[in-house]
Design a protein around this motif. Structure first.
Motif, short mmCIF file in Angstrom:
data_model
loop_
_atom_site.label_atom_id
_atom_site.label_comp_id
_atom_site.label_asym_id
_atom_site.label_seq_id
_atom_site.Cartn_x
_atom_site.Cartn_y
_atom_site.Cartn_z
N ILE A 141 0.87 -1.17 0.00
CA ILE A 141 0.00 0.00 0.00
C ILE A 141 0.91 1.21 0.00
O ILE A 141 1.62 1.47 0.98
CB ILE A 141 -0.95 0.02 1.21
CG1 ILE A 141 -1.95 -1.14 1.15
CG2 ILE A 141 -1.70 1.36 1.27
CD1 ILE A 141 -2.92 -1.18 2.32
N LYS A 142 0.92 1.90 -1.14
CA LYS A 142 1.86 3.02 -1.34
C LYS A 142 3.28 2.54 -1.08
O LYS A 142 3.76 1.65 -1.75
CB LYS A 142 1.45 4.20 -0.48
CG LYS A 142 0.12 4.81 -0.87
CD LYS A 142 -0.20 6.06 -0.08
CE LYS A 142 -1.53 6.67 -0.52
NZ LYS A 142 -1.87 7.88 0.26
N ASP A 143 3.97 3.14 -0.10
CA ASP A 143 5.38 2.81 0.13
C ASP A 143 5.58 1.89 1.32
O ASP A 143 6.65 1.86 1.94
CB ASP A 143 6.20 4.09 0.33
CG ASP A 143 6.26 4.95 -0.92
OD1 ASP A 143 6.10 4.38 -2.02
OD2 ASP A 143 6.46 6.16 -0.80
N ASN A 144 4.55 1.11 1.65
CA ASN A 144 4.65 0.18 2.76
C ASN A 144 4.27 -1.23 2.32
O ASN A 144 3.31 -1.42 1.56
CB ASN A 144 3.72 0.60 3.90
CG ASN A 144 4.30 1.76 4.71
OD1 ASN A 144 5.11 1.58 5.61
ND2 ASN A 144 3.88 2.98 4.35
N LEU A 178 10.25 -8.36 -5.41
CA LEU A 178 8.85 -8.69 -5.14
C LEU A 178 8.10 -7.49 -4.58
O LEU A 178 6.88 -7.36 -4.80
CB LEU A 178 8.76 -9.86 -4.16
CG LEU A 178 9.31 -11.21 -4.64
CD1 LEU A 178 9.18 -12.26 -3.55
CD2 LEU A 178 8.58 -11.67 -5.90
N VAL A 179 8.80 -6.62 -3.85
CA VAL A 179 8.12 -5.45 -3.27
C VAL A 179 8.37 -4.19 -4.09
O VAL A 179 7.93 -3.09 -3.72
CB VAL A 179 8.57 -5.23 -1.81
CG1 VAL A 179 8.22 -6.44 -0.96
CG2 VAL A 179 10.06 -4.91 -1.72
N ALA A 439 23.04 3.19 5.16
CA ALA A 439 23.10 2.11 4.18
C ALA A 439 22.01 1.07 4.39
O ALA A 439 21.82 0.18 3.57
CB ALA A 439 24.47 1.44 4.22
N PHE A 440 21.26 1.16 5.51
CA PHE A 440 20.17 0.23 5.81
C PHE A 440 18.82 0.75 5.31
O PHE A 440 17.84 0.01 5.32
CB PHE A 440 20.04 0.03 7.32
CG PHE A 440 21.14 -0.78 7.96
CD1 PHE A 440 20.85 -1.94 8.66
CD2 PHE A 440 22.47 -0.38 7.90
CE1 PHE A 440 21.84 -2.69 9.27
CE2 PHE A 440 23.46 -1.11 8.52
CZ PHE A 440 23.15 -2.27 9.19
N LEU A 441 18.76 2.01 4.93
CA LEU A 441 17.47 2.66 4.69
C LEU A 441 17.19 2.79 3.20
O LEU A 441 17.88 3.53 2.49
CB LEU A 441 17.46 4.04 5.34
CG LEU A 441 17.74 4.02 6.85
CD1 LEU A 441 17.88 5.45 7.38
CD2 LEU A 441 16.65 3.27 7.61
N PRO A 442 16.16 2.08 2.69
CA PRO A 442 15.79 2.22 1.27
C PRO A 442 15.38 3.66 0.97
O PRO A 442 14.87 4.38 1.83
CB PRO A 442 14.60 1.26 1.13
CG PRO A 442 14.71 0.32 2.29
CD PRO A 442 15.30 1.13 3.41
N ILE A 443 15.59 4.06 -0.26
CA ILE A 443 15.30 5.45 -0.61
C ILE A 443 13.80 5.76 -0.61
O ILE A 443 13.41 6.92 -0.56
CB ILE A 443 15.90 5.82 -1.99
CG1 ILE A 443 15.36 4.88 -3.08
CG2 ILE A 443 17.42 5.77 -1.93
CD1 ILE A 443 15.78 5.28 -4.49
N ARG A 444 12.96 4.71 -0.64
CA ARG A 444 11.52 4.97 -0.73
C ARG A 444 10.69 4.14 0.25
O ARG A 444 9.90 4.70 1.01
CB ARG A 444 11.04 4.71 -2.16
CG ARG A 444 9.54 4.92 -2.40
CD ARG A 444 9.17 4.69 -3.86
NE ARG A 444 9.55 3.35 -4.32
CZ ARG A 444 8.77 2.26 -4.13
NH1 ARG A 444 7.64 2.37 -3.52
NH2 ARG A 444 9.19 1.09 -4.58
N ILE A 445 10.82 2.83 0.24
CA ILE A 445 9.94 1.96 1.04
C ILE A 445 10.24 2.16 2.53
O ILE A 445 11.39 2.18 2.96
CB ILE A 445 10.12 0.49 0.63
CG1 ILE A 445 9.71 0.31 -0.83
CG2 ILE A 445 9.27 -0.42 1.53
CD1 ILE A 445 9.83 -1.09 -1.36
N LYS A 446 9.18 2.28 3.31
CA LYS A 446 9.31 2.68 4.72
C LYS A 446 9.55 1.52 5.68
O LYS A 446 10.24 1.69 6.69
CB LYS A 446 8.03 3.43 5.15
CG LYS A 446 7.70 4.65 4.32
CD LYS A 446 8.82 5.67 4.36
CE LYS A 446 8.44 6.93 3.57
NZ LYS A 446 9.58 7.89 3.52
#
Length: 537
Positions: A141-144, A178-179, A439-446
Motif C-alpha cells: 500500500i503506497k510505500d509500505n 517482489l516489493v 546504508a540500511f534505509l531504502p530510498i523509498r519503502i518505509k
C-alpha cells in the motif's frame, strides 16, 4: 492459502536473518523467519564457508553475540569431543587448524550453536521458523509492505505473512524485486559511484562468482573415486581468459598481483608449497585422542571451483538453473580431477583417498545445500558506501572513516572474485570500517530493511562488507532497528533523521554489546595482510 502474522517478518534464514530474529526477540517482540533450505545459518551452515575474520576478532571488532558464538563453538568441542589434553587446554582451540581462519569448524556444529542461541525464544514461541519456504509474492500500500507470500519448495503450500516490518535476509536479496524496491545488481560505473576501480560502463549481470562447496576427508590408501561428472571433459580443458593455465590445475591468480599465478598442492609438504587441503580444514584429527574420524575433513572452496560463466541474479529461470547446475558440475569435476589426474609432488597423479563426505553437509550429492553467494541485490539506500570510505590507498593517512550514524564495525580487504562478464578481480588493502545506518534505509519503502549482503554498498565495497562477522552485525543491528521503530511508533528513517532517536538507538546497540566505533587507540601500523589464495570467502 493460510495466513500468519508477527511483529516482524524476516525472509531468509541467513546469518543476518538469525541475528535479526534474536535481536527482535530480545526486545520482547514476535518474529517469523523463513528459510529456503532446511538449515538456518547461511554462510556458516548451508553454504559451508568457515568464518574469515580480522586480526582483532578474538577480543573486539564485532558484536558480543558473535564473540559468544565463537566461544560456544569452542566449548562445544571441549564438552562433546574426545580432545587431547593440549587441545582441551587451548583457550583458542581451532578445531580444524585451517589457515583461512582462527576458528575452522564443522557446519553442523555451527548449526547446533546458532539453534542453541535462539532456543529460549524458539521454545517460548517468540521466534517461529518456517524451513523450506521461499518468497514468491508481496502486497503493498503506497510505500509500505503489507504482506509477503512464501511457498514451500516441495509441497508448494503458500502462506501469507503480515507484520509491521519486513527484513530481507535472503542471500540474493530475493524480497527486493517482489516489493518493487529500488536496487542495484552487478557492476556500477565510475560515473555512478566515482570509484576508480568501477567499470566505465555499468553492467548489472557482471556479478561475482559463486562456489558450490563440498566436504572431503582423506584416507591414505583408500579409493573413493566418484563417477566421472557429466561436464568433466569441458572443465578439464577450460582455460580462463585471465590465465594461461587450465582452471583445474594447481595454479591460481595471486591475491597481491592478479596478473601473476601462484602454485599450490593438496597436502602439507617439505617443499614450501602451500597445502589447499589444510586451507579450509574443519576437523584435524591431531586434536583428538581417539580414532573417532578416519581422516581430517576439509571444505573445498577454492579458486578452482569459483563459477563465473554466468549470473544467477535477475536472469530467466532456465538461465539460473543452468548456471547452478554448471557450478555443481565444476565442483564435482574438481573432485574427480583431484582423485584421478591432479599432479602429486612425488611425480604421480591423483589422490583417490579423497572421499566425498555427504554426511558433513547433510545432502545426497555431497555438495552444500546452497552455493556460496558473494554478491546480492543491493538496495538503493539513503547512503551508499563506496571505495573512498574504505580503501587505504584512497583514504591515505586519514585513518578509519567514521560515521555519525554508525551501527557496527568490521574489517577486511576489498576482495573481488572473478566476475561473470569482465572476469575482473582484485585484492585492495582497506582500513577497518564502520557500518552506517544510512546504508540500511531504502530510498523509498518505509518498512523494509536489509539484513544480509543487501545493504547500500557498491559491488566493490560489498567485497569487504560481505564477510561473516559483518553480515552478523548487519542482521543484529537491523533487528534492533525494526524493534526500536515499532516500540517507538516511528519510521526507521526517522531514527537517522532525529538526533534524539539516533542517540537512543545507538545506546541500545551499545547496551546489547554492539560495538559501533573502533577504539581511537587502535594501532593501524600493524595491519596484517595474510597471504591467501584468491579464494578468501
Amino acid at each position: 492459502m493460510t495466513q500468519d502474522s508477527a511483529d516482524v517478518i524476516i525472509v531468509g534464514g541467513s546469518l543476518g536473518g538469525c541475528m535479526a530474529s534474536l535481536a527482535i526477540a530480545k526486545m520482547g517482540l514476535n518474529v517469523i523467519m523463513t528459510e529456503e533450505t532446511n538449515w538456518i545459518g547461511g554462510q556458516l551452515t548451508s553454504q559451508a564457508v568457515p568464518p574469515d575474520e580480522h586480526q582483532w576478532i578474538e577480543k573486539f571488532g564485532c558484536t558480543s553475540t558473535y564473540l559468544e558464538f565463537r566461544n560456544r563453538v569452542r566449548n562445544y568441542y571441549k564438552s562433546n569431543y574426545p580432545l587431547t589434553k593440549s587441545a582441551r587446554d587451548n583457550e583458542l582451540i581451532n578445531p580444524g587448524n585451517g589457515w583461512v581462519s582462527r576458528l575452522t569448524h564443522e557446519p553442523k556444529v555451527a548449526l547446533q550453536v546458532i539453534e542453541d542461541m535462539l532456543s529460549p525464544y524458539l521454545n517460548s514461541g517468540r521466534i517461529q521458523i518456517r524451513l523450506n519456504f521461499k518468497p514468491v509474492d508481496a502486497s503493498m500500500i503506497k510505500d509500505n509492505i503489507t504482506s509477503v507470500i512464501v511457498q514451500h519448495v516441495y509441497n508448494h503450500i503458500k502462506v501469507e505473512l503480515t507484520g509491521k516490518y519486513f527484513l530481507d535476509a535472503t542471500e540474493l536479496g530475493d524480497l527486493l524485486p517482489l516489493v518493487g524496491a529500488e536496487y542495484v545488481t552487478g557492476a556500477e560505473s565510475q560515473k555512478d559511484t566515482g570509484e576508480p576501480h568501477a567499470l566505465e560502463e555499468a553492467n548489472p549481470f557482471d556479478t561475482q562468482s559463486i562456489t558450490h562447496v563440498f566436504a572431503v576427508d582423506y584416507v591414505e590408501g583408500g579409493n573413493f573415486t566418484i563417477e566421472e561428472p557429466e561436464q568433466y571433459n569441458f572443465w578439464k580443458k577450460f582455460v580462463p581468459e585471465f590465465s594461461d593455465m587450465p582452471l583445474l590445475s594447481w595454479y591460481t591468480v595471486n591475491t597481491k598481483d592478479t596478473t601473476k599465478l601462484r602454485e599450490f598442492t593438496l597436502l602439507p609438504n617439505d617443499k614450501g608449497i602451500p597445502s589447499l587441503f589444510t586451507y579450509r580444514r574443519i576437523l584435524d584429527v591431531m586434536n583428538l585422542k581417539e580414532n573417532l574420524y578416519e581422516g581430517d575433513i576439509s571444505l573445498i572452496n577454492w579458486a578452482q571451483n569459483d563459477y563465473f560463466l554466468g549470473s544467477i541474479i535477475d536472469v530467466s529461470t532456465e538461465e539460473k538453473e543452468k548456471n547452478l547446475k554448471n557450478a555443481k558440475q565444476l565442483s564435482l569435476s574438481l573432485l574427480y580431477w583431484l582423485q584421478t589426474e591432479a599432479p602429486r609432488l612425488d611425480g604421480g597423479n591423483g589422490y583417490p583417498g579423497l572421499r566425498l563426505r555427504k554426511d558433513v553437509l547433510g545432502t545426497e550429492d555431497g555438495l552444500a545445500k546452497s552455493p556460496y553467494i558473494r554478491e546480492s541485490r543491493r538496495i538503493k539506500a539513503v547512503y551508499t558506501i563506496t571505495e573512498h570510505n574504505v580503501s587505504r590507498e584512497l583514504i591515505g593517512n586519514k585513518g578509519i572513516h567514521s560515521y555519525f550514524d554508525s551501527v557496527g564495525v568490521g574489517s577486511y580487504h576489498l576482495d573481488l572474485h572473478h566476475t561473470t562478464i569482465t572476469n575482473r578481480a582484485f585484492y585492495i588493502p582497506c582500513y577497518p570500517y564502520e557500518i552506517p545506518l544510512g546504508a540500511f534505509l531504502p530510498i523509498r519503502i518505509k518498512n523494509l530493511l536489509p539484513a544480509c549482503k543487501n545493504i547500500g554498498t557498491t559491488q566493490i565495497t560489498n567485497s569487504c562488507y560481505r564477510l561473516h562477522p559483518t553480515e552478523w552485525n548487519i542482521g543484529e543491528s537491523s533487528g534492533y532497528l525494526a524493534a526500536y521503530s515499532i516500540l517507538n511508533n516511528i519510521d526507521a528513517h526517522v531514527v537517522r533523521q532525529d538526533q534524539s532517536h539516533l542517540s537512543k538507538y545507538q545506546n541500545l546497540l551499545n547496551k546489547f554489546g554492539i560495538q559501533i566505533h573502533w577504539p581511537e587507540s587502535l594501532d593501524l601500523s600493524g595491519l596484517t595482510e595474510e597471504v591467501k589464495t584468491h579464494n578468501s570467502p
